[in-house]
Design a protein around this motif. Sequence first.
Motif, mmCIF file in Angstrom:
data_model
loop_
_atom_site.group_PDB
_atom_site.id
_atom_site.type_symbol
_atom_site.label_atom_id
_atom_site.label_comp_id
_atom_site.label_asym_id
_atom_site.label_seq_id
_atom_site.Cartn_x
_atom_site.Cartn_y
_atom_site.Cartn_z
ATOM 1 N N GLN A 22 -23.532 9.082 53.505
ATOM 2 C CA GLN A 22 -23.042 8.346 52.341
ATOM 3 C C GLN A 22 -24.084 7.346 51.852
ATOM 4 O OE1 GLN A 22 -20.516 9.013 50.380
ATOM 5 N NE2 GLN A 22 -21.119 7.323 49.036
ATOM 6 N N PRO A 23 -24.665 6.506 52.742
ATOM 7 C CA PRO A 23 -25.774 5.652 52.290
ATOM 8 C C PRO A 23 -26.963 6.471 51.773
ATOM 9 C CG PRO A 23 -24.917 4.868 54.382
ATOM 10 C CD PRO A 23 -24.274 6.199 54.130
ATOM 11 N N TYR A 24 -27.218 7.620 52.407
ATOM 12 C CA TYR A 24 -28.291 8.509 51.970
ATOM 13 C C TYR A 24 -28.061 8.946 50.525
ATOM 14 C CZ TYR A 24 -30.869 12.950 51.619
ATOM 15 O OH TYR A 24 -31.676 13.972 51.204
ATOM 16 N N LYS A 25 -26.843 9.339 50.229
ATOM 17 C CA LYS A 25 -26.510 9.780 48.874
ATOM 18 C C LYS A 25 -26.700 8.640 47.878
ATOM 19 C CE LYS A 25 -22.874 12.144 46.236
ATOM 20 N NZ LYS A 25 -21.514 12.752 46.326
ATOM 21 N N GLN A 26 -26.281 7.460 48.266
ATOM 22 C CA GLN A 26 -26.440 6.308 47.385
ATOM 23 C C GLN A 26 -27.917 6.000 47.159
ATOM 24 O OE1 GLN A 26 -22.190 4.156 48.628
ATOM 25 N NE2 GLN A 26 -24.104 3.195 49.217
ATOM 26 N N GLY A 27 -28.732 6.225 48.187
ATOM 27 C CA GLY A 27 -30.167 6.014 48.045
ATOM 28 C C GLY A 27 -30.781 6.928 46.999
ATOM 29 N N TRP A 28 -30.456 8.226 47.076
ATOM 30 C CA TRP A 28 -31.054 9.131 46.095
ATOM 31 C C TRP A 28 -30.438 8.945 44.703
ATOM 32 C CZ3 TRP A 28 -27.709 12.419 43.783
ATOM 33 C CH2 TRP A 28 -26.747 13.127 44.514
ATOM 34 N N GLN A 29 -29.179 8.514 44.653
ATOM 35 C CA GLN A 29 -28.571 8.233 43.345
ATOM 36 C C GLN A 29 -29.301 7.093 42.647
ATOM 37 O OE1 GLN A 29 -24.478 7.595 44.592
ATOM 38 N NE2 GLN A 29 -23.839 9.586 43.776
ATOM 39 N N LEU A 30 -29.673 6.060 43.413
ATOM 40 C CA LEU A 30 -30.416 4.940 42.842
ATOM 41 C C LEU A 30 -31.774 5.400 42.321
ATOM 42 C CD1 LEU A 30 -30.800 1.902 42.314
ATOM 43 C CD2 LEU A 30 -31.642 1.695 44.674
ATOM 44 N N ALA A 31 -32.465 6.226 43.091
ATOM 45 C CA ALA A 31 -33.776 6.721 42.677
ATOM 46 C C ALA A 31 -33.690 7.538 41.389
ATOM 47 C CB ALA A 31 -34.398 7.558 43.792
ATOM 48 N N VAL A 32 -32.674 8.390 41.291
ATOM 49 C CA VAL A 32 -32.496 9.237 40.101
ATOM 50 C C VAL A 32 -32.157 8.374 38.887
ATOM 51 C CG1 VAL A 32 -31.048 11.026 39.061
ATOM 52 C CG2 VAL A 32 -31.866 11.301 41.405
#
Length: 403
Positions: free
Chosen positions: A44-54
């Motif tokens: 879940q934190p991983y997903k939030q990390g890539w969402q921020l980058a995108v």
Amino acid sequence: MKPLIQHLRTASLLALAASSAAFAQTPIKIGEINSYSAIPQFTQPYKQGWQLAVEEINAQGGLLGRKVEVIARDDAGKPEEALRHAIELSAKEKVDVLAGGFLSNIGLALADHAQKNKRLFVASEPLTDAIVWEKGNRYTFRLRPSTYMQSAMLVEEAAKLPAKRWATIAPNYEYGQSAVASFKELLKAKRPDVEFVSEQWPAQGKIDAGSTLTATMASKPDAIFNVTFGADLAKLVREGNQRNVFPKTPVVSLLSGEPEYLEVLKDETPKGWIVTGYPWDQLDNKEHASFAANYYKKFNENPKVGSVVGYATMQAIFAAIQKAKSTDNEKLVTAMRGLKFSTPFGPAEFRALDQQSTMGAYVGKLDQRGGKGTMVQWRYADGKAYQPTDAYVKARRPADAMK
């Protein structure tokens, strides 16, 4: 006749312009596969990390004049599900790049798919050495420091302990086996006097902490190398605390300083363990400060290791597309080899020889503050300093993977 020619030219130009506009509107697609339902504390934190980058790259205008879109799929912790999604993302969604993976066996399955289908795969989390060595291939790159690299970081500290008799506790699958093999090899190289007196291999996610510790301590070890994580780690720590095994027996432990696990351990965090992890609240470098502030602003929570990995995975892919000026897989592979990119931990690059990133990890000791686990006496271990020699890699990586 001239008006007709002029008309045809105008029509061609208009068609070309329309085609270019349509291309610009077609997003660059990244297919992301991960164990979202099986291991939510990390993914879940991983997903939030890539969402921020995108979100950040699209706010800057995207890449090559095109918006970036990530299409995520949940593999539920099963290699067969990951492969099903990889096929669907490539054939139906026409993604330009595949990324993700948490468990090492899933990472290896996706790497095999990448090789067979000549599809770039950026393995974000799988830590097994095999993914860039014995089973490495031209199309697979790995972001996080490997089991070899993190074991090398820990061995530097383990070799300083007076311990001669070592026991190991690791999950019985690729990641655990790879980590134990690397730790044993590297520690014996630094300390020929050590011996390994016990190896315990609990099934991942199904540890019987009582029987595991009974068998371990029966061998009278001076120290323990632990590779368990998640719920298994929590069970092992609780049982060890109750039996006074911890902190009486020194422990060197992979990943245990990561906030994903310290938040679960809380006041049960064993003091003095030597670990790799992420002291997010104590870092002051510019790259991390900006990332942490933006992450908190968007999600109203502090980052975890998963957040960093998700963000850095996308940063690497974006840098490759910008360098290649294309989404063609062969051009991307060429761009990825030796690629320099930014991470919240600082600059990193993919070593051309084995396509392993130099992104590092933090090494320190566990302690408690305010009834919560934390890292103390930590240092950043730059991954570049813990990669093996070229000769070592060439002896283990297939020759065709280095072409």
